[in-house]
Design a protein around this motif. Structure first.
Motif, PDB file in Angstrom:
ATOM      1  N   VAL A  60       0.835  -1.198   0.000  1.00 38.06           N
ATOM      2  CA  VAL A  60       0.000   0.000   0.000  1.00 38.06           C
ATOM      3  C   VAL A  60       0.871   1.251   0.000  1.00 38.06           C
ATOM      4  O   VAL A  60       1.793   1.383   0.794  1.00 38.06           O
ATOM      5  CB  VAL A  60      -0.943   0.009   1.218  1.00 38.06           C
ATOM      6  N   LYS A  61       0.547   2.148  -0.925  1.00 36.38           N
ATOM      7  CA  LYS A  61       1.245   3.435  -1.024  1.00 36.38           C
ATOM      8  C   LYS A  61       0.413   4.551  -0.383  1.00 36.38           C
ATOM      9  O   LYS A  61       0.952   5.399   0.326  1.00 36.38           O
ATOM     10  CB  LYS A  61       1.514   3.746  -2.497  1.00 36.38           C
ATOM     11  N   GLU A  62      -0.899   4.538  -0.636  1.00 31.49           N
ATOM     12  CA  GLU A  62      -1.765   5.604  -0.127  1.00 31.49           C
ATOM     13  C   GLU A  62      -3.195   5.086   0.010  1.00 31.49           C
ATOM     14  O   GLU A  62      -3.660   4.314  -0.820  1.00 31.49           O
ATOM     15  CB  GLU A  62      -1.751   6.792  -1.094  1.00 31.49           C
ATOM     16  N   GLY A  74      -1.348   1.425  -4.696  1.00 28.12           N
ATOM     17  CA  GLY A  74      -0.231   0.605  -4.252  1.00 28.12           C
ATOM     18  C   GLY A  74       0.322  -0.237  -5.377  1.00 28.12           C
ATOM     19  O   GLY A  74       0.123   0.068  -6.561  1.00 28.12           O
ATOM     20  N   TYR A  75       1.030  -1.307  -5.012  1.00 27.70           N
ATOM     21  CA  TYR A  75       1.671  -2.206  -5.979  1.00 27.70           C
ATOM     22  C   TYR A  75       1.271  -3.641  -5.659  1.00 27.70           C
ATOM     23  O   TYR A  75       1.261  -4.043  -4.501  1.00 27.70           O
ATOM     24  CB  TYR A  75       3.195  -2.062  -5.914  1.00 27.70           C
ATOM     25  N   ASP A  76       0.958  -4.404  -6.708  1.00 29.39           N
ATOM     26  CA  ASP A  76       0.606  -5.803  -6.486  1.00 29.39           C
ATOM     27  C   ASP A  76       1.879  -6.639  -6.367  1.00 29.39           C
ATOM     28  O   ASP A  76       2.995  -6.115  -6.416  1.00 29.39           O
ATOM     29  CB  ASP A  76      -0.330  -6.325  -7.577  1.00 29.39           C
ATOM     30  N   ALA A  77       1.731  -7.939  -6.216  1.00 27.15           N
ATOM     31  CA  ALA A  77       2.872  -8.838  -6.010  1.00 27.15           C
ATOM     32  C   ALA A  77       3.827  -8.854  -7.203  1.00 27.15           C
ATOM     33  O   ALA A  77       5.008  -9.152  -7.048  1.00 27.15           O
ATOM     34  CB  ALA A  77       2.368 -10.249  -5.721  1.00 27.15           C
ATOM     35  N   GLN A  78       3.335  -8.508  -8.392  1.00 29.14           N
ATOM     36  CA  GLN A  78       4.181  -8.468  -9.586  1.00 29.14           C
ATOM     37  C   GLN A  78       4.815  -7.090  -9.803  1.00 29.14           C
ATOM     38  O   GLN A  78       5.493  -6.868 -10.791  1.00 29.14           O
ATOM     39  CB  GLN A  78       3.372  -8.843 -10.839  1.00 29.14           C
TER      40      GLN A  78
END
Length: 107
Positions: A60-62, A74-78
């Motif tokens: 999670v970024k924001e 945010g960013y997923d696992a990939q």
């Protein structure tokens, strides 16, 4: 002292305007907003949302909270940038979208 016809009219008009304005202001002050959303006490907090998403492999970024919704970036696992819309009542993901433009900029 006597007041002429135009003076009586002016006093009556001023009285009517004053009473109308006071009544309107009073009515406006007593009416609650029509679109007030009642957020339940058991709605997920920002920390709970972040914990659930982290367990799913999302970094999670924001998080932006609006009433019953949480908008998460945010960013997923990939490593793909993702935007999610989460229902705070039950944690359900209502929508998700990958941000392909950001990935192209990093290359």
């Amino acid at each position: 002292m006597t007041i002429g016809t135009s003076g009586v009219r002016a006093v009556m008009l001023a009285t009517v305007v004053t009473l109308t304005a006071a009544a309107g202001a009073s009515a406006w002050a007593q009416n609650p907003p029509e679109f007030a959303v009642q957020v339940p006490a058991n709605a997920l907090s920002v920390g709970e949302i972040e914990s659930r998403l982290t367990a799913q492999g999302i970094k999670v970024k924001e998080i932006k909270v609006r009433d019953l919704l949480a908008e998460v970036e945010g960013y997923d696992a990939q490593g793909r940038e993702i935007e999610l819309m989460i229902d705070r009542r039950n944690g359900e993901t209502l929508s998700h979208e990958y941000d392909d433009d950001d990935r192209k900029k990093r290359k």
